[in-house]
Design a protein around this motif. Structure first.
Motif, PDB file in Angstrom:
ATOM      1  N   THR A  39      11.892 -16.945 -48.778  1.00 51.97           N
ATOM      2  CA  THR A  39      10.536 -17.490 -48.662  1.00 51.97           C
ATOM      3  C   THR A  39       9.537 -16.413 -48.287  1.00 51.97           C
ATOM      4  O   THR A  39       8.439 -16.342 -48.857  1.00 51.97           O
ATOM      5  N   LEU A  40       9.917 -15.567 -47.335  1.00 46.30           N
ATOM      6  CA  LEU A  40       9.030 -14.478 -46.922  1.00 46.30           C
ATOM      7  C   LEU A  40       8.791 -13.507 -48.073  1.00 46.30           C
ATOM      8  O   LEU A  40       7.655 -13.084 -48.323  1.00 46.30           O
ATOM      9  N   MET A  41       9.852 -13.154 -48.797  1.00 53.72           N
ATOM     10  CA  MET A  41       9.724 -12.208 -49.908  1.00 53.72           C
ATOM     11  C   MET A  41       8.870 -12.801 -51.032  1.00 53.72           C
ATOM     12  O   MET A  41       8.042 -12.105 -51.629  1.00 53.72           O
ATOM     13  N   ALA A  42       9.078 -14.073 -51.336  1.00 50.29           N
ATOM     14  CA  ALA A  42       8.306 -14.721 -52.397  1.00 50.29           C
ATOM     15  C   ALA A  42       6.832 -14.786 -52.038  1.00 50.29           C
ATOM     16  O   ALA A  42       5.957 -14.557 -52.894  1.00 50.29           O
ATOM     17  N   THR A  43       6.542 -15.101 -50.781  1.00 52.82           N
ATOM     18  CA  THR A  43       5.152 -15.161 -50.334  1.00 52.82           C
ATOM     19  C   THR A  43       4.511 -13.778 -50.369  1.00 52.82           C
ATOM     20  O   THR A  43       3.363 -13.612 -50.803  1.00 52.82           O
ATOM     21  N   ALA A  44       5.256 -12.774 -49.923  1.00 53.81           N
ATOM     22  CA  ALA A  44       4.736 -11.411 -49.953  1.00 53.81           C
ATOM     23  C   ALA A  44       4.485 -10.951 -51.386  1.00 53.81           C
ATOM     24  O   ALA A  44       3.497 -10.262 -51.663  1.00 53.81           O
ATOM     25  N   THR A  45       5.347 -11.364 -52.311  1.00 54.16           N
ATOM     26  CA  THR A  45       5.179 -10.993 -53.713  1.00 54.16           C
ATOM     27  C   THR A  45       3.874 -11.532 -54.279  1.00 54.16           C
ATOM     28  O   THR A  45       3.238 -10.898 -55.124  1.00 54.16           O
ATOM     29  N   MET A  46       3.451 -12.698 -53.805  1.00 57.23           N
ATOM     30  CA  MET A  46       2.198 -13.288 -54.290  1.00 57.23           C
ATOM     31  C   MET A  46       0.990 -12.431 -53.946  1.00 57.23           C
ATOM     32  O   MET A  46      -0.073 -12.582 -54.569  1.00 57.23           O
ATOM     33  N   MET A  47       1.132 -11.531 -52.994  1.00 55.54           N
ATOM     34  CA  MET A  47       0.012 -10.677 -52.619  1.00 55.54           C
ATOM     35  C   MET A  47      -0.103  -9.430 -53.488  1.00 55.54           C
ATOM     36  O   MET A  47      -1.101  -8.718 -53.422  1.00 55.54           O
ATOM     37  N   THR A  48       0.913  -9.154 -54.303  1.00 59.65           N
ATOM     38  CA  THR A  48       0.909  -7.894 -55.052  1.00 59.65           C
ATOM     39  C   THR A  48      -0.203  -7.803 -56.106  1.00 59.65           C
ATOM     40  O   THR A  48      -0.757  -6.713 -56.294  1.00 59.65           O
ATOM     41  N   PRO A  49      -0.585  -8.895 -56.811  1.00 58.90           N
ATOM     42  CA  PRO A  49      -1.722  -8.757 -57.737  1.00 58.90           C
ATOM     43  C   PRO A  49      -3.021  -8.426 -57.019  1.00 58.90           C
ATOM     44  O   PRO A  49      -3.851  -7.664 -57.546  1.00 58.90           O
ATOM     45  N   ALA A  50      -3.212  -8.981 -55.820  1.00 60.84           N
ATOM     46  CA  ALA A  50      -4.416  -8.668 -55.054  1.00 60.84           C
ATOM     47  C   ALA A  50      -4.415  -7.201 -54.639  1.00 60.84           C
ATOM     48  O   ALA A  50      -5.445  -6.521 -54.722  1.00 60.84           O
ATOM     49  N   ILE A  51      -3.267  -6.692 -54.209  1.00 61.54           N
ATOM     50  CA  ILE A  51      -3.175  -5.282 -53.830  1.00 61.54           C
ATOM     51  C   ILE A  51      -3.500  -4.395 -55.029  1.00 61.54           C
ATOM     52  O   ILE A  51      -4.267  -3.424 -54.917  1.00 61.54           O
ATOM     53  N   ALA A  52      -2.946  -4.747 -56.200  1.00 66.31           N
ATOM     54  CA  ALA A  52      -3.204  -3.962 -57.405  1.00 66.31           C
ATOM     55  C   ALA A  52      -4.678  -3.980 -57.770  1.00 66.31           C
ATOM     56  O   ALA A  52      -5.259  -2.942 -58.130  1.00 66.31           O
ATOM     57  N   ALA A  53      -5.307  -5.160 -57.677  1.00 67.67           N
ATOM     58  CA  ALA A  53      -6.728  -5.275 -58.006  1.00 67.67           C
ATOM     59  C   ALA A  53      -7.582  -4.473 -57.031  1.00 67.67           C
ATOM     60  O   ALA A  53      -8.542  -3.798 -57.431  1.00 67.67           O
ATOM     61  N   LEU A  54      -7.254  -4.534 -55.761  1.00 68.35           N
ATOM     62  CA  LEU A  54      -8.030  -3.804 -54.757  1.00 68.35           C
ATOM     63  C   LEU A  54      -7.895  -2.293 -54.950  1.00 68.35           C
ATOM     64  O   LEU A  54      -8.865  -1.554 -54.779  1.00 68.35           O
ATOM     65  N   VAL A  55      -6.689  -1.834 -55.305  1.00 66.20           N
ATOM     66  CA  VAL A  55      -6.497  -0.409 -55.554  1.00 66.20           C
ATOM     67  C   VAL A  55      -7.369   0.039 -56.722  1.00 66.20           C
ATOM     68  O   VAL A  55      -8.047   1.082 -56.659  1.00 66.20           O
ATOM     69  N   VAL A  56      -7.375  -0.754 -57.802  1.00 69.17           N
ATOM     70  CA  VAL A  56      -8.172  -0.383 -58.975  1.00 69.17           C
ATOM     71  C   VAL A  56      -9.665  -0.403 -58.650  1.00 69.17           C
ATOM     72  O   VAL A  56     -10.411   0.520 -59.013  1.00 69.17           O
TER      73      VAL A  56
END
Length: 323
Positions: A39-56
């Protein structure tokens, strides 16, 4: 699209996918979906598109109006934003629920809309585990409570859902819009679906299907449902209605367990919103939206001028406002 835009999309996609796989590695080398960390890993994975967008946005493109570029701001016109926010809560829940009678009519969802036997079985087992003879509340009342609380999931799940939507519909969809509305929706849906691969290939959502079939089904679902989310993004000019829609959709996803027949297997490649029978109504909705011109980006209020007196880009089209 310009070469710079293509580079940005490439960086965003590569980063979102790489981070998703990185977070899933402990599950792949451990207990998979049975891991206590799932559950923790799945929830953390949901944040990865936001991290990618913020980096760009912060390190590759560096626009002046970053919140506008991501669809986070402005929160106006208020009436339009609230209206599409309400639709973002109602429409996904309706699509998830209507998939069940459609699946039952097509013979792929083993429904028990009269006695709710599968849910009754779960309640009886929970009561037995607690040492009680039974639950002194009618099963119909419990179902009604479950359904009535579904809209709350749009707010409970909002933060992780925003983690995805900030990337998919907040940044990526507007960036692809120069290709045309339908190609942008299709490409963003395919990317969204394939991004789920680290968990889908472990058996998530489609536990009985081979990996290729589960991932294909996930991509199909993401194209249709992502198009609905994209409609909310384009018409509102904001990422918030899409984030509410994603949160409500996730919260309603398990409702198929309420209406299933006890002892029957539910094949999610065929039944529920995840399977082909659940795509019938979303497809009809998308066709109706296309036919009525509902994907035309809404006019957006002017923003403070950016460098050299230019207005910032429209957050849903990539065009400069005020042109």
């Amino acid at each position: 699209m310009s070469g710079r835009d293509l580079r940005s999309v490439g960086v965003f996609t590569a980063l979102a996918f790489a981070l998703a796989w990185l977070l899933a590695l402990p599950l792949w080398f451990g207990d998979g979906l049975a891991s206590s960390w799932f559950t923790l890993m799945a929830t953390a994975t949901m944040m990865t598109p936001a991290i990618a967008a913020l980096v760009v946005v912060f390190f590759v493109e560096r626009p002046k109006q970053k919140a506008w570029t991501l669809g986070l701001w402005p929160l106006r016109p208020v009436r339009r934003l609230l209206g599409y926010g309400a639709l973002g809560i109602i429409v996904p829940i309706a699509l998830v629920l209507v998939a069940l009678p459609v699946g039952a009519l097509l013979g792929v969802y083993p429904a028990d809309f009269a006695n709710f036997s599968a849910f009754q079985q779960v309640i009886d087992e929970q009561a037995g585990a607690a040492g009680a003879a039974d639950i002194p509340i009618p099963i119909g009342a419990l179902i009604a409570v479950q359904l009535a609380t579904l809209p709350l999931a749009a707010f409970i799940n909002l933060v992780p859902a925003l983690g995805e939507e900030l990337g998919w519909r907040g940044w990526l969809l507007p960036k692809l819009m120069p290709l045309g509305t339908l190609p942008a929706l299709l490409i963003s849906g395919v990317i969204w679906g394939l991004w789920h691969a680290p968990l889908i290939l472990l058996g998530y959502n489609y536990p009985d299907a081979p990996g290729w079939l589960g991932l294909t089904a996930m991509v199909g679902m993401c194209i249709l449902v992502g198009t609905v989310f994209g409609w909310l993004r384009l018409r509102s000019g904001s990422v918030w209605p899409a984030a509410l829609a994603h949160a409500a959709f996730n919260g309603a996803g398990a409702t198929y367990l309420l209406f299933a027949a006890a002892g029957e297997h539910v094949d999610t490649t065929q039944a529920t919103i995840l399977g082909w029978s659940g795509w019938v109504v979303p497809l009809v909705l998308v066709v109706a939206l296309v036919a009525t011109g509902q994907f035309a980006p809404a006019k957006h209020p002017s923003a403070p001028p950016s460098r050299k007196g230019r207005s910032p880009e429209h957050p849903a089209t990539g065009r400069v406002t005020g042109e």
